[in-house]
Design a protein around this motif. Structure first.
Motif, PDB file in Angstrom:
ATOM      1  N   ALA A 612       1.898  -3.221  -0.436  1.00 24.16           N
ATOM      2  CA  ALA A 612       2.085  -5.000  -0.225  1.00 24.16           C
ATOM      3  C   ALA A 612       0.920  -5.144   0.468  1.00 24.16           C
ATOM      4  N   THR A 613      -0.013  -4.270   1.115  1.00 25.76           N
ATOM      5  CA  THR A 613      -1.451  -4.932   1.603  1.00 25.76           C
ATOM      6  C   THR A 613      -2.214  -4.711   0.496  1.00 25.76           C
ATOM      7  N   TYR A 616      -0.333  -6.352  -2.747  1.00 24.68           N
ATOM      8  CA  TYR A 616       0.987  -7.567  -2.725  1.00 24.68           C
ATOM      9  C   TYR A 616       1.959  -6.907  -3.983  1.00 24.68           C
ATOM     10  N   GLN A 617       2.322  -5.538  -3.657  1.00 30.86           N
ATOM     11  CA  GLN A 617       3.751  -5.643  -4.520  1.00 30.86           C
ATOM     12  C   GLN A 617       4.281  -5.165  -3.323  1.00 30.86           C
ATOM     13  N   PRO A 618       5.128  -5.398  -2.654  1.00 27.64           N
ATOM     14  CA  PRO A 618       6.326  -5.559  -1.442  1.00 27.64           C
ATOM     15  C   PRO A 618       7.622  -5.232  -1.658  1.00 27.64           C
TER      16      PRO A 618
END
Lengths: 714, 99
Positions: A612-613, A616-618
């Motif tokens: 996620a961080t 950017y694939q949370p």
């Protein structure tokens, strides 16, 4: 008829023979045997007057009437003078036609008119050959009557009776067993059997006396049936005039039972014969494509339309589902009615059993929807999603896309059960296996590694997917960041034999144990056949192929604290007894230590956060829940281009990480749209299915706290 | 004697007649049974088709319903809602997600 001969012998007569009025009878002339019989019958009390000669049953003159005596007619003894009893003269008259011959001879003059002695002699004894001839003639006449009737039955009317016998002969009626149902764990029916009707016609019975009458009858049948059967009149007429066999043609198949009844009613109302409806069994799949890859399909064969499973559960549980047809031998009348008390050999049918799967229909549906959506969004070849309960090994969803309609199979290739039969290199998702082996062979999660962008080990170059400067990572960091270069170094701490053993212990390269006909064991060559860099590529899931179910099993083993539970797809079966029999308890085997499993879960819990961080694939972020997951992007051999230039994207995870209760494994093959990384391609499906599974299984949130694990080394 | 024979014959005739009537009745009832079975199966298939998750989802969407983003859990010991409402918006929380 008395046998001739015995000349001069006394001819015995009945017991009630009257005394001969004239002259005394010679006692010596009668046979003693006859006399005794006579006396027995005529004198039941045994009181015989002394003066009477033996055989004189009836009192003569001078004998007083015996008290209480009844005559054969049942009348009371008549009052009157002795010898004046009424029956006596009558009997005497009745017996007179056959008096004793000696008497007749002796007294011809007294009764000349009654018995011509000459005639009696002719018949009785003088010409026995004529009597033989006469009786022979009688027998011949009787036999000729029988023979005549025989000729009439066999020759003259033979055809008619043969036809009747043909119709009333012994029939064996087949009693088909109904194929059982396949249901999900929640009772949703995936496959069931219904009866519908096949409408057949017998053109020879739709026939009038003239061709014109025949034509009008057939036209009438066609016009009456066209509506209910949804056929044109000309189509029906065509079948009637060009039947498949002289007396049989199928007009319509798979006609709903209601329509079949309607057809029968119409024909009965118009008094038409020659069209019949017969019930046939049809397999229906009310849920359409739902779990079709798992359920399989059936084909019908044989005259009775037997259903045979051709794939999936339908095939592997075919004998249970099908049951066994029964049969009954009956003698039927010409009208088709069974004759009661016929021979009646009955073989009882065994009804088809039911199979209940471990699948949850709603979850399966969500997984299939997610698969379809990801394949379309990524222009991928295929997608599989496996949802497994780690503690029980139960597979809650086994989804794939593309799938097929079991009721309308167009190609066998589309019916392949991808999650259990399609193998693919697992890629980075298999790194946990080598990491587990290393953690149990001297390494700790904090073991430091120097991870450059590229590395050459024993002459084999390896590089990481994303360019990065040389880093200092812990083993935990190597796994969480999914560094190939790092894993190659981790594999150095594990001997090939140990690595091979861990792969197999986790279920890769061994039979899954699922009762599915096309299940693959995966491809894991034995150590002796490893060549080149196999030892290192295995560390990041290349050079090995596994099925989606096997990869889900790897993570289920970790989620279950290191105990591998053999996956199961069948919750139980209901046999012919009607009793639900749960599937036997799944085999359980410890693969890794509980502490190793705990360490791996803690490391995998870092992955959603990093995804996620950093990327950017949370897709591992589900509010309230802690999720442990791993992405994977594998290089897949392209058979056309002869290169490792296709990709397989995976996302496998478990939740809640503090006490994992569900594992979701997503694999998407050959995404061609834009990116091919596991988190980007497969992540959304994981997120959607996992979120739904947590709700559907009513798993309460655990707060979603992520333990701290040091990823970088000093 | 004649009466016995005659009576016996009549009884036999009666028994046969009753059995034959029974056979006709059995045939009629079996046909009725088949019709009822077919009806039951047709209705079962219809129910199963209506119950299918895909059919339910389609009809729910037609009614304007949406899937709940997350269920709420009440901890009975503390009396607090475990899932935090502010974490549960009405639309998917993940940015970039296009269903």
């Amino acid at each position: 008829m008395t046998a001739p001969g015995g000349d001069g012998g006394s001819r015995p007569r009945g017991p009630g023979r009257p005394p001969v009025a004239s002259g005394p009878r010679r006692p010596g002339a009668g046979r003693p045997r006859d006399n005794a019989a006579r006396s027995r019958a005529s004198d039941p009390r045994g009181t015989r007057p002394g003066g009477l000669p033996p055989g004189r049953g009836t009192p003569g003159p001078g004998t007083p009437p015996r008290p209480g005596r009844t005559d054969p007619s049942g009348r009371p003894p008549a009052e009157g003078p002795p010898g004046a009893r009424r029956p006596a003269p009558r009997r005497a008259a009745a017996r007179r036609p056959a008096p004793r011959r000696p008497a007749a001879r002796r007294r011809p003059a007294r009764r000349p008119a009654r018995r011509p002695p000459a005639r009696r002699a002719t018949i009785r004894r003088a010409r026995p050959d004529r009597r033989l001839q006469a009786s022979l003639g009688c027998v011949a006449i009787a036999l000729s009557l029988v023979a005549g009737r025989l000729i009439q039955l066999q020759a003259l009317e033979g055809a008619k009776y043969r036809a009747l016998a043909e119709q009333s002969k012994l029939q064996v009626i087949r009693i088909p067993a109904e194929r059982g149902t396949i249901t999900t764990a929640d009772g949703t029916i995936l496959a069931m059997t219904v009866q519908d009707d096949t409408v057949t016609a017998s053109p020879q019975q739709i026939k009038g006396t003239t061709p014109q009458a025949t034509a009008s009858m057939r036209q009438q049948v066609a016009s009456l049936l066209a509506g209910p059967l949804h056929m044109t009149q000309s189509a029906i007429l065509g079948k009637l005039y060009h039947p498949s066999s002289p007396d049989y043609v199928v007009l319509a198949q798979a006609v709903p039972a209601a329509t079949g009844n309607q057809v029968e009613a119409i024909l009965a109302a118009h008094n038409l014969a020659g069209v019949n409806t017969a019930p046939t069994y049809v397999r229906v799949y009310p849920n359409g494509e739902l779990a079709a890859n798992l359920v399989g399909f059936t084909t019908s064969s044989g005259p009775g339309g037997d259903l045979n499973g051709q794939a999936g559960i339908e095939q592997s549980f075919n004998s249970l589902l099908a049951g066994r047809d029964g049969s009954e031998e009956v003698q039927t009348a010409t009208s088709g009615q069974p004759i009661p008390f016929g021979t009646g050999k009955v073989r009882p049918l065994v009804p088809g059993g039911d199979v209940r799967l471990t699948i949850l229909s709603a979850l399966q549906y969500q997984a299939e929807q997610a698969c379809a959506q990801r394949v379309k969004a990524n222009k991928a070849d295929s997608c599989t999603i496996v949802v497994e309960q780690p503690a029980t090994g139960r597979i809650l969803a086994l989804a794939q896309y593309p799938t097929y309609l079991p009721s309308n199979v167009t190609s066998l290739a589309s019916t392949v059960d991808l999650p259990v039969s399609a193998v693919f290199p697992p890629g980075s998702t298999a790194k946990v296996i080598t990491a587990a082996a290393a953690l149990e062979h001297g390494q700790t999660p904090m073991a430091p590694y120097t991870v450059p962008q590229q590395i050459v080990v024993h002459g084999f170059p390896f590089r990481d997917a994303d360019p990065h400067p040389t880093e200092r990572l812990t083993l935990a960091g190597v796994l969480a960041h999914s560094s190939n270069v790092g894993m190659v170094q981790v594999a150095e701490h594990v001997s090939p034999q140990v690595q091979y053993r861990y792969y197999r212990a986790f279920g890769v390269g061994v039979p899954t144990g699922l009762p599915l006909p096309s299940a693959s064991d995966g491809l894991l060559p034995p150590v002796s056949q490893w060549w080149g860099d196999e030892r290192y590529t295995l560390a990041f899931g290349q050079g090995v192929a596994a099925t989606a179910v096997q990869m889900a099993g790897v993570y289920a083993t970790i989620a279950n604290g290191g105990v591998r539970v053999t996956p199961s797809i069948v919750a139980g079966t209901t046999g012919s007894s009607g009793q639900f029999v749960p599937a036997p308890r799944a085999h359980r085997q410890r693969v890794i230590k509980p502490t190793t499993a705990r360490e791996l879960i803690s490391i995998l819990q870092q992955v959603p956060y990093l995804d996620a961080t950093l990327a950017y694939q949370p897709w591992g972020e589900i509010p309230g829940y802690s999720v442990a997951s791993k992405t994977g992007t594998a290089q897949v051999w392209d058979a056309k281009a002869h290169c490792l230039c296709q990709y397989g994207s995976s996302y496998i995870g478990m939740a809640p990480a503090t006490h994992p209760q569900v594992v979701v494994a997503v694999n998407i093959q050959n995404p061609r749209k834009a990116d091919y990384f596991g988190n980007y391609v497969a992540g959304p499906a994981f997120w959607q299915v996992m979120r739904f599974a947590l709700q559907a299984l009513k798993i309460p949130p655990d707060g979603g706290k992520r333990p701290y694990v040091r990823l970088t080394a000093p | 004697m004649v009466a016995l024979l005659g009576g016996g014959l009549l009884c036999l005739l009666l028994v046969n007649t009753i059995l034959a009537t029974g056979a006709f009745r059995i045939t009629a009832l079996q046909e009725g049974n088949v019709a009822l079975t077919q009806r039951v199966q047709a209705l079962q298939a219809q129910i199963a088709a209506e119950e299918a998750p895909s059919a339910l989802a389609r009809r729910a969407q037609a009614l304007g319903m949406v899937a709940p983003p997350l269920a709420h859990y009440l901890d009975l010991r503390t009396g607090k809602i475990v899932s935090q409402p502010q974490q549960v918006p009405g639309v998917p929380t993940v940015p970039g997600y296009v269903p």
